[in-house]
Motif scaffolding. Structure first.
Motif, short mmCIF file in Angstrom:
data_model
loop_
_atom_site.label_atom_id
_atom_site.label_comp_id
_atom_site.label_asym_id
_atom_site.label_seq_id
_atom_site.Cartn_x
_atom_site.Cartn_y
_atom_site.Cartn_z
N LEU A 67 -6.70 5.18 -0.40
CA LEU A 67 -6.72 4.35 -1.60
C LEU A 67 -7.39 5.04 -2.79
CD1 LEU A 67 -7.71 0.92 0.00
CD2 LEU A 67 -5.44 1.59 -0.81
N ALA A 102 0.83 -1.20 0.00
CA ALA A 102 0.00 0.00 0.00
C ALA A 102 0.87 1.26 0.00
CB ALA A 102 -0.93 -0.01 1.21
N ILE A 154 -5.99 -5.72 -0.60
CA ILE A 154 -5.96 -4.82 -1.75
C ILE A 154 -5.40 -5.58 -2.95
CG2 ILE A 154 -5.75 -2.65 -0.48
CD1 ILE A 154 -2.73 -2.76 -0.91
N TRP A 165 -9.67 -1.96 -3.25
CA TRP A 165 -9.94 -2.48 -1.90
C TRP A 165 -10.74 -3.77 -2.07
CZ3 TRP A 165 -13.07 0.73 2.28
CH2 TRP A 165 -13.07 0.03 3.49
N ALA A 185 -8.14 3.51 4.46
CA ALA A 185 -9.06 3.28 3.34
C ALA A 185 -9.20 4.51 2.46
CB ALA A 185 -10.43 2.84 3.88
N ARG A 232 -12.50 -6.50 3.65
CA ARG A 232 -12.84 -5.56 4.73
C ARG A 232 -13.05 -6.33 6.03
NH1 ARG A 232 -17.69 -3.81 7.01
NH2 ARG A 232 -18.81 -5.26 5.64
N VAL A 263 -9.27 -1.92 6.25
CA VAL A 263 -8.83 -2.57 5.03
C VAL A 263 -8.11 -3.88 5.36
CG1 VAL A 263 -7.38 -2.37 2.96
CG2 VAL A 263 -8.61 -0.37 3.84
#
Length: 362
Positions: free
Chosen positions: A299, A254, A319, A306, A296, A309, A316
């Motif tokens: 993103l 990320a 991904i 995403w 979140a 959850r 998050v």
């Protein structure tokens, strides 16, 4: 057993009895809600510098054995339990929990109300703590806690110092070791993979020298922003090879693609965390151990989708890159301990490798 006391940085104290090592220690106090798997929890490298509070009241009843360790040298600072079993009974048991803690020089605390401690950490957030034996001066010990320096080298200490290879007849997987659990290696080996384990600060050039079929980014301890060498590694490998990230590896993917991370109030540590796949609606019960999460909102506008959850708090949990074969999850598909609901992610990783090979050969 002699008197041992846990002192938290906010002044709350828990007096109990000592077991394991007599080492005086400080660390971040966190709680783990798994009902079994204390050996795997104790030896999980992601607990580096942390004092683990186990919420299940009876710990140690099935002993310890040589096969269930997740690392050869546990890095946890302490183990805190309601009641420790001194006479374990299990056909696999080779030593007691107390004896294992002595061997690894890790102190234990028993005889306290772990439910009260857990509720306190849940409402106030994880905090620093100190274990002290015998009598003490509270003001003096609180000052020691305040002077405690927060280290940022947990990944360096948890990672292998040099590369090594585990032979296999299947795809070659380079596993970047940020503090990898042995369970990850076991799952890859079980599927016939050749696994090349490399240090956390490896470069993309060094990784590609192994001509990997896929790259796995492991779990690990601490703040993902304390691992700056991983960012260019991931950026340069993206688009060249299939990448699968787990836990810390997920957070680093990320960060490498422009998203942000933040520290959770008390983290996710347990073997019963429900996670929803946002693409299918399917819910899996997962094993988790992390104190940070992907933001979140960060993103938005990125080449990241995403995919998963957390049902408990909406954070998050997975991904995927929208263009390249790069994906990750915040939880542990290898479990150890925990449910195996997400174990097929390893199969999905290998399927993606096969698909990429077919595309490149077309």
């Amino acid at each position: 057993m002699s008197k041992r006391t846990l002192i938290l940085e906010d002044g709350m104290i828990f007096e109990g009895e000592a077991f394991g090592s007599s080492e005086v220690t400080m660390g971040e106090v966190v709680f783990q809600t798994g009902m079994t798997g204390y050996q795997e929890m104790l030896s999980d490298p992601s607990y580096c510098d942390q004092m683990i509070v186990l919420t299940n009241p009876l710990i140690g009843n099935y002993g310890m054995n040589r096969d269930d360790y997740e690392t050869t040298q546990p890095l946890a600072k302490a183990l805190i339990v309601r009641e420790v079993c001194q006479t374990p009974s299990n056909f696999r048991s080779q030593t007691s929990l107390a004896e294992a803690l002595l061997e690894f020089n890790i102190p234990g605390l028993t005889g306290i109300d772990t439910r009260q401690l857990t509720r306190h950490l849940r409402s106030k957030g994880v905090m620093r703590g100190l274990l002290v034996d015998g009598e003490y001066e509270l003001a003096e010990q609180l000052e020691r806690i305040q002077q405690m320096k927060l280290t940022t080298d947990q990944v360096k200490r948890a990672s292998t110092e040099r590369a090594y290879i585990i032979p296999g007849a299947g795809p070659r997987i380079v596993l970047v070791d940020f503090g990898a659990k042995l369970g990850i290696i076991r799952e890859l080996v079980r599927r016939g993979c050749e696994v090349v384990v490399v240090p956390h600060d490896v470069t993309s050039k060094e990784v590609l020298r192994y001509v990997p079929d896929g790259v796995m980014l492991s779990n690990g301890p601490g703040n993902p922003k304390d691992v700056p060498t991983a960012i260019p590694l991931i950026q340069e490998l993206t688009g060249q090879v299939v990448i699968f990230g787990i836990c810390l590896g997920h957070q680093l993917i990320a960060l490498a693609h422009g998203a942000d991370t933040f520290k959770l109030p008390f983290g996710h540590r347990g073997a019963n965390h429900p996670v929803e796949d946002l693409r299918t609606g399917q819910v899996s019960i997962t094993s988790q151990n992390h104190g940070y999460a992907v933001d979140a909102q960060s993103l938005s506008g990125l080449e990241l989708q995403w995919t998963h959850r957390a049902i408990n708090d909406g954070t998050v949990e997975g991904i995927r890159h929208t263009i390249h074969p790069v994906f990750s999850v915040q939880y542990h598909p290898e479990a150890s301990p925990g449910p195996m609901d997400a174990n097929d992610l390893f199969d999905q990783f290998l399927t993606e490798i096969t698909n990429q090979q077919e595309v490149s050969h077309a």
